[in-house]
Design an enzyme around this catalytic site. Structure first.
Site: not given
Ligand code: NAD
Length: 407
Positions: A103, A214
């Site tokens: 990561k 989120g």
């Molecule tokens: P992103 O940046 O696209 O979106 C994050 C979202 O979370 C945003 O809407 C933001 O406003 C919201 N957010 C941030 N802090 C918050 C809080 N305290 N309370 C509520 N909402 C909050 O990120 P993403 O890619 O959607 O990732 C989200 C999660 O999924 C992370 O934990 C990431 O590690 C995990 N994840 C992502 C992927 C991927 O392919 N992008 C894959 C596996 C896991």
């Protein structure tokens, strides 16, 4: 509160009380093979130079090249990246794909950078880490606040530095620059396939209500996919809070509203709620899709979902896990529930190396086959060991990792 890495090690300890693994293997699983911290100087638009801290943790490559996203966030630090890298090593083993775990990250709030500054910072991250990256060495991807556009700058920078034209060193790229069909939707789609596989065994109704914390790449897409399949999303949030309508929200309209106004506040026919209230709503399925440590010993007792589908990484603390398990709430762990992202990233890597382009239908069929089989496998393991799904998933992953390290 524990750091995410302390939580990760506690999860490891709990799982390995149920099944024995060799002490030398467990010692290796308790710390990353390599962790690197760098300084990235960026010439800002106003002519000053700002220095950002960047990270890459290469946790374990026993099963294949290190693989894992890069997070841009103001609170990201090496401890968080270490935890995410550890979970990635387990996740690729749960999915049984030929990848290891890693990561990366930068401590930065990207919202305050201009596009030019963001591009310079992203290219700077690649220059700092290029010697330890490569299609057969370490393959990063997007995570929180990192987009296909950022992956495009990164792969371009890597190509200029290394001469490697396969584009296979970064995944999550745009379709017109080596990306895969289905990658953007993959984490939400994978989560949906896991939910759909476990829906009957976990005694959920045919059509469920869903609450999502989120609405970024993962939460927003999950909302659209669940809605498109006839389920009802009753609440969703961003970092500033959420909206709730017991009768259901039109997710596309919510996303359009957020695009137009930059906030969820004022969305018509919905009640404004805090993120805390959102987590405690009565619902069939609760999807944390934001950050770590959201369901803790403080609020676990108040959770009223029947099933928690962890699309975020590390949203539930080990203490909360115990409380939810006692309450009879199923927690589908991150290392299974959100593995769709890394699975389709691996498909993207494979297509780049073979110079192929698979259709979205083909990608989703392959994704579905893997997740249906692994979700059933973990469900059976949990039943055999009379334990929760997280411990079962850890044990499945650890068995595969130990075998790879010994071969
Ligand atoms: P992103 O940046 O696209 O979106 C994050 C979202 O979370 C945003 O809407 C933001 O406003 C919201 N957010 C941030 N802090 C918050 C809080 N305290 N309370 C509520 N909402 C909050 O990120 P993403 O890619 O959607 O990732 C989200 C999660 O999924 C992370 O934990 C990431 O590690 C995990 N994840 C992502 C992927 C991927 O392919 N992008 C894959 C596996 C896991």
């Amino acid at each position: 509160m524990n750091s995410p890495f302390q939580n990760a090690l506690e999860q490891l300890e709990k799982a390995t009380k149920l099944q024995q693994f060799s002490t030398s293997f467990l010692a290796q699983m308790q710390s990353p093979q390599r962790e690197i911290k760098v300084s990235i100087p960026v010439k800002m638009d106003d002519g000053t130079t700002q220095v950002f801290e960047g990270y890459r943790v290469q946790y374990c490559n026993a099963r294949g090249p290190y693989k894992g996203g890069i997070r841009y966030h103001q609170h990201t630090d090496i401890e968080e990246v270490k935890a995410l890298a550890f979970w990635m090593a387990l996740k690729t083993a749960v999915a049984n794909i030929p990848m290891g775990g890693g990561k990366g990250g930068i401590t930065v709030d990207p919202r305050i950078l201009s596009a030019t500054e963001l591009e310079k910072l992203s290219r700077g991250w690649v220059r700092a880490f290029a010697p330890v990256l490569g299609p057969h060495q370490d393959v990063p991807a997007p995570d929180v606040n990192t987009t296909p556009q950022i992956m495009s700058w990164m792969v371009d920078e890597y190509e200029q530095l290394s001469g490697d034209k396969t584009k296979a060193t970064f995944t999550g790229k745009p379709l017109n620059n080596g990306g895969s069909e289905g990658r953007n939707l993959a984490t939400g789609m994978g989560g949906f396939y896991v939910f759909d596989t476990l829906k009957i065994t976990s005694k959920l109704p045919e059509k469920v209500t869903v609450v999502i914390q989120g609405m970024g790449n993962v939460g927003g897409n999950a909302g659209r996919i669940f809605s498109a399949n006839g389920h009802t999303v009753i609440a969703i949030s961003d970092s500033k809070g959420g909206i709730y309508n017991k009768a259901g929200l039109d997710i596309q309209a919510v996303e359009q509203y957020k695009k137009d106004y930059g906030t969820l506040q004022g969305f018509p026919n919905a009640q404004r709620i805090t993120n805390q209230e959102l987590l405690e709503l009565e619902t069939d399925v609760l999807i944390p899709a934001a950050l770590e440590n959201q369901i803790t010993e403080k609020n676990a007792q108040a959770i009223r979902a029947k099933l928690v589908l962890e699309l975020a990484n590390g949203p539930t603390t080990p203490e909360a896990d115990e409380i939810l398990f006692k309450k009879g709430i199923y927690v589908v762990p991150d290392i299974l529930a959100n593995s769709g992202g890394v699975i389709v990233s691996t498909f993207e890597w494979e297509q780049n190396l073979k110079n192929e382009h698979w259709s979205e239908d083909e990608v989703n069929k392959k994704l579905h086959t893997i997740l249906k089989s692994e979700a059933n496998n973990i469900w059976e393991k949990a039943k055999d060991l009379k334990t929760d799904l997280r411990r079962a998933a850890f044990i499945v992953a650890l068995e595969r990792l130990e075998k790879a390290m010994n071969s």
